[in-house]
Scaffold this motif. Structure first.
Motif, short mmCIF file in Angstrom:
data_model
loop_
_atom_site.label_atom_id
_atom_site.label_comp_id
_atom_site.label_asym_id
_atom_site.label_seq_id
_atom_site.Cartn_x
_atom_site.Cartn_y
_atom_site.Cartn_z
N ARG A 1 0.86 -1.18 0.00
CA ARG A 1 0.00 0.00 0.00
C ARG A 1 0.89 1.22 0.00
O ARG A 1 1.77 1.34 0.86
CB ARG A 1 -0.93 0.00 1.21
N TYR B 1 0.79 5.08 0.48
CA TYR B 1 -0.08 6.14 1.00
C TYR B 1 0.37 7.46 0.39
O TYR B 1 1.52 7.89 0.55
CB TYR B 1 -0.04 6.16 2.53
N SER C 1 8.64 -4.76 9.00
CA SER C 1 7.80 -5.79 8.39
C SER C 1 8.38 -6.15 7.04
O SER C 1 9.30 -5.50 6.56
CB SER C 1 6.35 -5.31 8.24
N VAL C 2 7.83 -7.17 6.42
CA VAL C 2 8.33 -7.62 5.11
C VAL C 2 8.12 -6.52 4.07
O VAL C 2 9.02 -6.19 3.30
CB VAL C 2 7.63 -8.90 4.67
N GLU C 3 6.94 -5.95 4.03
CA GLU C 3 6.62 -4.95 3.00
C GLU C 3 6.97 -3.54 3.42
O GLU C 3 6.91 -2.61 2.61
CB GLU C 3 5.13 -5.02 2.62
N HIS D 1 6.78 0.18 5.06
CA HIS D 1 5.73 1.20 4.96
C HIS D 1 6.09 2.13 3.82
O HIS D 1 7.20 2.66 3.78
CB HIS D 1 5.62 1.97 6.28
#
Lengths: 231, 238
Positions: free
Chosen positions: A135, A137, A149-151, A153
């Protein structure tokens, strides 16, 4: 390969069939042959290098959406079966390479078929393989106290017609900056990340195809497979 | 009017006054510039669902054999053996509509050509193509194949091609691969709430079609957090 013959379950990952119109997942009872179609396990099962997925080019006569800030669409990497487009390179990746059905971080729009939806405040980039969801933003800030995290921010903004994506909070601790733009009248997306470029073809005839790695996981017993287990 | 009634009227009047003075959260236009309300954002069910009920509050009208199967599953659940019938314990997808039922947020990304629904649970997704006809080459897929359209300010999602391996709820409510879902999404309370009425047609499983209705609250400023089920349930050595 003995464990492969102990298949006992009745769900499974896909055999993708691209037809004119929206391509969808075809799911039926699993066989050992089916494992070869699961991208995560193809190499281990067949011993062959997993090459680029073969997909057709966009049919002649279909016009892409040229709105430069709307990346909505389905995309795939290769321009012809088995060949990488000239100048294309691999994206920036990190993570498990989908081992154990764990997600990976992959930049841009490339590799496995990728589907993008441009919304008002967020652009979502979804790779079919192992349902990797990013995602972006728009015009937002990274939160404080971000949990790795893996992805990571991602936040994004437009510089002219180029979407700039900055990703932090990756497990590696790295910051990745990507630049995406539509080229060739919207027929391709160029993704440049940390100096590496890749191209993806706009594919209006493709729809989302489920690729559920976890569905195949049970075929290998209680723990998702390792390369060693398959020897 | 009784004293209680007067107090209730006062409270309700005060609430209505305050509610009407709060600005609406739904944007007047969607990203495509059309004059549709914006469903984009993060949503969470107001009352998590363990056992799906019809809009009238009853157990869906199961056929005899599915009812027998459902009763077996409920007995297993009572015995603490939900993993004997619920494949989500192996991180297989929850399916639709269950994934939005158990309390984890999901988001909607809105575009005039395709709507995206992204669940927290193990990164499951749905794409709803704003087109008139389903493709011939459909499913079965865990989340089915979806098309959508606008009916005034209501979004209508139409899903077919479902994998029969999912459950409609935690208690094991079954469905077949013939299931057809029609979901009507409507914003309420100035865009703060989302009502989804799901119409279930599945002649192999139920004696008649039925509806179920659930309400979701918008979570302003929220973002979907990453969830990796095989890691969370320790199913992988990685």
């Amino acid at each position: 390969m003995r464990r492969v013959l102990k298949i006992r379950y009745n769900c499974l990952p896909l055999v993708a069939s691209a037809t004119f119109g929206l391509a969808q997942a075809q799911v039926s009872a699993p066989t050992a042959k089916d494992l070869e179609t699961v991208p995560q396990f193809r190499t281990q099962v067949t011993g062959q290098s997993a090459g680029p997925l073969e997909r057709h080019l966009a049919p002649a006569g279909m016009k892409p959406d040229t709105a430069p800030h709307d990346f909505t669409g389905s995309y795939s990497l290769v321009t012809a079966p088995g060949r990488m487009p000239p100048g294309a390179d691999m994206p920036v990746t990190e993570g498990s390479a989908n081992r154990g059905c764990l997600p990976s971080f992959v930049t841009g729009v490339n590799g496995n078929p990728t589907h993008v939806v441009s919304g008002r405040d967020v652009i979502v980039i979804v790779q079919e393989e192992n349902h990797l969801v990013r995602r972006v933003y728009l015009n937002a800030e990274h939160p404080k106290n971000l949990r790795p995290s893996v992805e990571g921010h991602s936040v994004g903004w437009f510089e002219g017609d180029t979407l700039v994506i900055e990703t932090v909070g990756l497990n590696s601790g790295k910051t990745v900056v990507e630049r995406l733009r539509k080229i060739r009248d919207g027929r391709q997306i160029e993704s440049v990340a940390n100096g590496r470029a890749s191209l993806a073809n706009w594919r209006p005839d493709l729809g989302w195809v489920e690729d559920i790695c976890e569905d195949a996981g049970e075929l290998f017993g209680p723990k998702y497979p390792t390369r060693d287990w398959l020897k | 009017m009784s004293e209680l009634g007067r107090i209730a009227a006062l409270v309700c009047g005060a609430w209505a006054c305050c509610a009407s003075s709060r600005p609406a959260l739904s944007a007047p236009t969607d990203p495509g510039g059309n004059s549709h309300p914006s469903f984009e954002g993060v949503w969470q069910i107001t009352h998590p669902v363990s056992q799906v009920k019809t809009a009238a509050g009853k157990t869906p009208p199961l056929r005899p054999e599915p009812r027998r199967l459902y009763n077996e599953r409920r007995a297993a659940l009572r015995a603490g053996k939900a993993d004997s019938y619920d494949s989500t314990y192996l991180c297989k997808p929850m399916g639709e509509p269950r994934t939005g039922y158990e309390g984890q947020p999901f988001d909607i990304v809105q575009n005039e050509r395709v709507m995206f629904v992204g669940y927290t649970w193990n990164r499951m997704v749905r794409f709803v193509y704003m087109t008139e006809q389903h493709s011939e080459a459909v499913g079965p897929a865990f989340y089915g194949a979806w098309i959508g359209r606008w009916d005034g300010d209501t979004l209508v999602f139409d899903g077919v091609g479902f994998n029969a391996g999912t459950l409609l709820d935690k208690t094991g409510m079954p469905h077949s691969d013939s299931m057809h879902l029609v979901q009507r999404l409507k914003l309420k309370d100035g865009g703060r709430l989302l009502e989804i009425r799901t119409h279930v047609e599945d002649a192999k499983t139920f004696t008649a079609p039925w509806d179920t209705v659930h309400t979701y609250k918008r979570l302003p400023g929220a973002q979907i957090q990453e969830d990796v089920c095989p890691q969370r349930l320790k199913l992988t050595i990685y």
